[in-house]
Design a protein around this motif. Structure first.
Motif, PDB file in Angstrom:
ATOM      1  N   MET A  89      -0.486 -18.993   7.592  1.00 43.80           N
ATOM      2  CA  MET A  89      -0.530 -18.284   8.874  1.00 43.80           C
ATOM      3  C   MET A  89      -1.854 -17.557   9.042  1.00 43.80           C
ATOM      4  O   MET A  89      -2.299 -16.841   8.151  1.00 43.80           O
ATOM      5  CB  MET A  89       0.620 -17.272   8.966  1.00 43.80           C
ATOM      6  CG  MET A  89       1.965 -17.909   8.949  1.00 43.80           C
ATOM      7  SD  MET A  89       3.283 -16.680   9.065  1.00 43.80           S
ATOM      8  CE  MET A  89       4.697 -17.783   9.191  1.00 43.80           C
ATOM      9  N   PHE A  91      -4.011 -15.239  12.046  1.00 46.29           N
ATOM     10  CA  PHE A  91      -3.952 -14.506  13.304  1.00 46.29           C
ATOM     11  C   PHE A  91      -5.175 -14.788  14.173  1.00 46.29           C
ATOM     12  O   PHE A  91      -5.080 -14.891  15.381  1.00 46.29           O
ATOM     13  CB  PHE A  91      -3.882 -13.023  12.920  1.00 46.29           C
ATOM     14  CG  PHE A  91      -3.985 -12.054  14.042  1.00 46.29           C
ATOM     15  CD1 PHE A  91      -5.150 -11.354  14.260  1.00 46.29           C
ATOM     16  CD2 PHE A  91      -2.911 -11.844  14.886  1.00 46.29           C
ATOM     17  CE1 PHE A  91      -5.238 -10.441  15.296  1.00 46.29           C
ATOM     18  CE2 PHE A  91      -2.993 -10.934  15.928  1.00 46.29           C
ATOM     19  CZ  PHE A  91      -4.164 -10.224  16.122  1.00 46.29           C
ATOM     20  N   GLY A 117      -1.233 -17.373  14.794  1.00 42.15           N
ATOM     21  CA  GLY A 117      -0.522 -16.281  15.454  1.00 42.15           C
ATOM     22  C   GLY A 117      -0.188 -15.180  14.481  1.00 42.15           C
ATOM     23  O   GLY A 117      -0.443 -15.289  13.288  1.00 42.15           O
ATOM     24  N   SER A 119       1.964 -12.972  12.025  1.00 41.18           N
ATOM     25  CA  SER A 119       3.042 -13.326  11.090  1.00 41.18           C
ATOM     26  C   SER A 119       4.392 -12.826  11.600  1.00 41.18           C
ATOM     27  O   SER A 119       5.407 -13.514  11.445  1.00 41.18           O
ATOM     28  CB  SER A 119       2.749 -12.727   9.720  1.00 41.18           C
ATOM     29  OG  SER A 119       2.385 -11.356   9.854  1.00 41.18           O
ATOM     30  N   ASP A 141      -1.676 -12.306   1.622  1.00 41.36           N
ATOM     31  CA  ASP A 141      -3.109 -11.960   1.594  1.00 41.36           C
ATOM     32  C   ASP A 141      -3.622 -11.625   2.985  1.00 41.36           C
ATOM     33  O   ASP A 141      -4.756 -11.928   3.341  1.00 41.36           O
ATOM     34  CB  ASP A 141      -3.887 -13.148   1.006  1.00 41.36           C
ATOM     35  CG  ASP A 141      -5.326 -12.801   0.686  1.00 41.36           C
ATOM     36  OD1 ASP A 141      -6.169 -13.730   0.617  1.00 41.36           O
ATOM     37  OD2 ASP A 141      -5.639 -11.595   0.507  1.00 41.36           O
ATOM     38  N   TRP A 143      -3.133  -8.587   6.443  1.00 45.51           N
ATOM     39  CA  TRP A 143      -3.335  -7.150   6.627  1.00 45.51           C
ATOM     40  C   TRP A 143      -2.549  -6.384   5.573  1.00 45.51           C
ATOM     41  O   TRP A 143      -1.353  -6.638   5.386  1.00 45.51           O
ATOM     42  CB  TRP A 143      -2.865  -6.701   8.009  1.00 45.51           C
ATOM     43  CG  TRP A 143      -3.853  -6.986   9.086  1.00 45.51           C
ATOM     44  CD1 TRP A 143      -5.225  -6.928   9.019  1.00 45.51           C
ATOM     45  CD2 TRP A 143      -3.544  -7.393  10.425  1.00 45.51           C
ATOM     46  NE1 TRP A 143      -5.766  -7.269  10.233  1.00 45.51           N
ATOM     47  CE2 TRP A 143      -4.772  -7.548  11.108  1.00 45.51           C
ATOM     48  CE3 TRP A 143      -2.349  -7.631  11.111  1.00 45.51           C
ATOM     49  CZ2 TRP A 143      -4.824  -7.937  12.438  1.00 45.51           C
ATOM     50  CZ3 TRP A 143      -2.398  -8.003  12.440  1.00 45.51           C
ATOM     51  CH2 TRP A 143      -3.636  -8.163  13.096  1.00 45.51           C
ATOM     52  N   LYS A 144      -3.177  -5.458   4.912  1.00 39.63           N
ATOM     53  CA  LYS A 144      -2.557  -4.819   3.742  1.00 39.63           C
ATOM     54  C   LYS A 144      -1.355  -3.962   4.148  1.00 39.63           C
ATOM     55  O   LYS A 144      -0.409  -3.836   3.392  1.00 39.63           O
ATOM     56  CB  LYS A 144      -3.591  -3.996   2.976  1.00 39.63           C
ATOM     57  CG  LYS A 144      -4.844  -4.819   2.592  1.00 39.63           C
ATOM     58  CD  LYS A 144      -4.511  -6.199   2.020  1.00 39.63           C
ATOM     59  CE  LYS A 144      -5.677  -7.170   2.141  1.00 39.63           C
ATOM     60  NZ  LYS A 144      -5.258  -8.591   1.924  1.00 39.63           N
ATOM     61  N   ASP A 169      -2.115 -10.498  -3.129  1.00 45.97           N
ATOM     62  CA  ASP A 169      -3.523 -10.214  -3.436  1.00 45.97           C
ATOM     63  C   ASP A 169      -3.841  -8.755  -3.081  1.00 45.97           C
ATOM     64  O   ASP A 169      -3.142  -8.130  -2.276  1.00 45.97           O
ATOM     65  CB  ASP A 169      -4.439 -11.151  -2.633  1.00 45.97           C
ATOM     66  CG  ASP A 169      -5.898 -11.043  -3.075  1.00 45.97           C
ATOM     67  OD1 ASP A 169      -6.792 -11.283  -2.249  1.00 45.97           O
ATOM     68  OD2 ASP A 169      -6.146 -10.696  -4.256  1.00 45.97           O
ATOM     69  N   ASN A 170      -4.884  -8.194  -3.678  1.00 42.43           N
ATOM     70  CA  ASN A 170      -5.441  -6.887  -3.293  1.00 42.43           C
ATOM     71  C   ASN A 170      -4.513  -5.703  -3.498  1.00 42.43           C
ATOM     72  O   ASN A 170      -4.630  -4.692  -2.780  1.00 42.43           O
ATOM     73  CB  ASN A 170      -5.887  -6.911  -1.822  1.00 42.43           C
ATOM     74  CG  ASN A 170      -6.771  -8.073  -1.493  1.00 42.43           C
ATOM     75  OD1 ASN A 170      -6.441  -8.897  -0.634  1.00 42.43           O
ATOM     76  ND2 ASN A 170      -7.906  -8.179  -2.167  1.00 42.43           N
ATOM     77  N   PHE A 173      -7.163  -3.130  -4.799  1.00 45.38           N
ATOM     78  CA  PHE A 173      -8.248  -2.868  -3.837  1.00 45.38           C
ATOM     79  C   PHE A 173      -8.318  -3.978  -2.803  1.00 45.38           C
ATOM     80  O   PHE A 173      -8.388  -5.132  -3.163  1.00 45.38           O
ATOM     81  CB  PHE A 173      -9.598  -2.743  -4.566  1.00 45.38           C
ATOM     82  CG  PHE A 173     -10.675  -2.165  -3.668  1.00 45.38           C
ATOM     83  CD1 PHE A 173     -10.907  -0.794  -3.633  1.00 45.38           C
ATOM     84  CD2 PHE A 173     -11.388  -2.990  -2.811  1.00 45.38           C
ATOM     85  CE1 PHE A 173     -11.852  -0.266  -2.776  1.00 45.38           C
ATOM     86  CE2 PHE A 173     -12.339  -2.452  -1.946  1.00 45.38           C
ATOM     87  CZ  PHE A 173     -12.571  -1.091  -1.940  1.00 45.38           C
ATOM     88  N   GLU A 199     -12.815 -10.074  -5.544  1.00 52.09           N
ATOM     89  CA  GLU A 199     -13.613 -11.303  -5.470  1.00 52.09           C
ATOM     90  C   GLU A 199     -15.116 -10.996  -5.453  1.00 52.09           C
ATOM     91  O   GLU A 199     -15.578 -10.108  -4.755  1.00 52.09           O
ATOM     92  CB  GLU A 199     -13.241 -12.117  -4.213  1.00 52.09           C
ATOM     93  CG  GLU A 199     -13.193 -11.348  -2.927  1.00 52.09           C
ATOM     94  CD  GLU A 199     -11.813 -10.820  -2.593  1.00 52.09           C
ATOM     95  OE1 GLU A 199     -11.043 -10.532  -3.530  1.00 52.09           O
ATOM     96  OE2 GLU A 199     -11.500 -10.664  -1.412  1.00 52.09           O
TER      97      GLU A 199
HETATM   98  O1  LIG Z   1      -8.357  -7.623   4.833  1.00 52.82           O
HETATM   99  C1  LIG Z   1      -8.279  -8.522   4.003  1.00 52.82           C
HETATM  100  N1  LIG Z   1      -7.560  -9.624   4.246  1.00 52.82           N
HETATM  101  C2  LIG Z   1      -6.776  -9.777   5.447  1.00 52.82           C
HETATM  102  C3  LIG Z   1      -7.568 -10.149   6.694  1.00 52.82           C
HETATM  103  C4  LIG Z   1      -6.600 -10.140   7.855  1.00 52.82           C
HETATM  104  C5  LIG Z   1      -6.246 -11.495   8.322  1.00 52.82           C
HETATM  105  C6  LIG Z   1      -4.898 -11.651   8.881  1.00 52.82           C
HETATM  106  C7  LIG Z   1      -4.179 -12.783   8.821  1.00 52.82           C
HETATM  107  C8  LIG Z   1      -2.937 -12.719   9.494  1.00 52.82           C
HETATM  108  C9  LIG Z   1      -1.994 -13.741   9.671  1.00 52.82           C
HETATM  109  C10 LIG Z   1      -0.867 -13.508  10.406  1.00 52.82           C
HETATM  110  N2  LIG Z   1      -0.615 -12.302  10.930  1.00 52.82           N
HETATM  111  C11 LIG Z   1      -1.501 -11.291  10.783  1.00 52.82           C
HETATM  112  C12 LIG Z   1      -2.673 -11.509  10.057  1.00 52.82           C
HETATM  113  S1  LIG Z   1      -4.000 -10.458   9.727  1.00 52.82           S
HETATM  114  C13 LIG Z   1      -9.037  -8.426   2.721  1.00 52.82           C
HETATM  115  C14 LIG Z   1     -10.051  -7.469   2.605  1.00 52.82           C
HETATM  116  C15 LIG Z   1     -10.796  -7.362   1.422  1.00 52.82           C
HETATM  117  C16 LIG Z   1     -11.884  -6.358   1.301  1.00 52.82           C
HETATM  118  C17 LIG Z   1     -12.297  -5.906   0.066  1.00 52.82           C
HETATM  119  C18 LIG Z   1     -13.329  -4.981  -0.059  1.00 52.82           C
HETATM  120  C19 LIG Z   1     -13.939  -4.498   1.061  1.00 52.82           C
HETATM  121  F1  LIG Z   1     -14.951  -3.609   0.948  1.00 52.82           F
HETATM  122  C20 LIG Z   1     -13.523  -4.919   2.316  1.00 52.82           C
HETATM  123  C21 LIG Z   1     -12.507  -5.848   2.436  1.00 52.82           C
HETATM  124  C22 LIG Z   1     -10.519  -8.219   0.357  1.00 52.82           C
HETATM  125  C23 LIG Z   1      -9.504  -9.149   0.458  1.00 52.82           C
HETATM  126  O2  LIG Z   1      -9.219  -9.994  -0.571  1.00 52.82           O
HETATM  127  C24 LIG Z   1      -8.755  -9.259   1.623  1.00 52.82           C
HETATM  128  O3  LIG Z   1      -7.752 -10.197   1.659  1.00 52.82           O
END
Ligand SMILES: O=C(NCCCCc1cc2ccncc2s1)c1cc(-c2ccc(F)cc2)cc(O)c1O
Ligand SMILES: [Mg+2]
Length: 214
Positions: A89, A91, A117, A119, A141, A143-144, A169-170, A173, A199
């Motif tokens: 999925m 977004f 879309g 989740s 993996d 939105w946290k 994941d995460n 952090f 990563e």
């Molecule tokens: O936000 C992260 N990942 C999600 C992105 C949001 C994508 C979405 C997909 C979707 C599908 C369906 N419904 C709603 C949603 S919202 C993310 C961020 C960091 C990070 C690490 C250090 C930093 F300094 C800054 C960022 C590391 C990571 O491994 C991550 O996975």
């Protein structure tokens, strides 16, 4: 009208990796993220842990929340047994567009379905629209702050059954404190933390594996 990081990642993959070879595409993305531009893929260190957990579970149906450019989709789908399927999925339509092209370049499009879309809207549709009974593995993996509400939604929709493995994941952090508290204190889950690194960085991070006990 410059290019986006995902677009630059895609063209780097098309220039430097072997078409139809998922391992080549995965390692090429890792080189891009280490040598050119950091990107939020699960990465090679946590990726090796994910590989091991996928192989141990030998899943038929995997759900991924958060596709981004498709890096973890490739890591998962390349290890599925024949007939195994990954539903992922995303977004953001721009991310989904790039992910589909990277997945096609790697030759795994027959095993992966990218659902576009939020989740919260897509999860209730999975059973009827995609004839999914139970998920064997769910890789979280996105939105946290959506990890916990979406886990509860997946439970309510009957997509988590005895033996379903959640891999998040995460959890260190950026961190997912409410989710961790839930899976670690619930009598319905057996949870284990796999310490690793964010990563392409030296910051601590890790994956949490939680098995639903029924
Ligand atoms: O936000 C992260 N990942 C999600 C992105 C949001 C994508 C979405 C997909 C979707 C599908 C369906 N419904 C709603 C949603 S919202 C993310 C961020 C960091 C990070 C690490 C250090 C930093 F300094 C800054 C960022 C590391 C990571 O491994 C991550 O996975
Ligand atoms: Mg992540």
């Amino acid at each position: 009208k410059g290019s986006s990081k995902p677009q630059r990642m895609l063209s780097y993959v098309q220039r430097h990796s072997k078409r139809g070879d998922p391992d080549s595409v995965i390692s090429t993305i890792d080189i891009f993220c280490r040598s050119k531009e950091w990107a939020m893929n699960v990465g090679d260190e946590k990726g090796l842990i994910l590989d091991k957990l996928i192989c141990e579970a030998n899943p038929s149906i995997v759900l991924e929340l958060g596709t981004y450019c498709g890096y973890s989709s490739l890591r998962i789908a390349r290890l599925l047994p024949p007939g195994g399927r990954l539903f992922t999925m995303e977004f953001n339509p721009a991310y989904a567009k790039i992910a589909k092209q990277i997945i096609a370049w790697a030759g795994l499009e027959s095993k992966i379905q990218v659902l576009e879309g939020p989740s919260g809207d897509l999860i209730p549709q999975l059973k009827k629209k995609h004839a999914i009974e139970k998920c064997d593995i769910i890789f979280i993996d996105h939105w946290k702050d959506c990890y916990l509400p979406d886990t509860k939604l997946l439970e309510e929709c009957g997509l988590i059954g005895k033996g379903t493995v959640l891999i998040a994941d995460n959890v260190t952090f950026p961190g997912t404190p409410d989710y961790l508290e839930y899976v670690r204190n619930s009598p319905h889950y057996s949870s284990q933390y796999f310490k690793s690194y964010l990563e392409y960085s030296k910051t601590e991070d890790g994956l949490e594996k939680s098995v639903f006990l029924g």
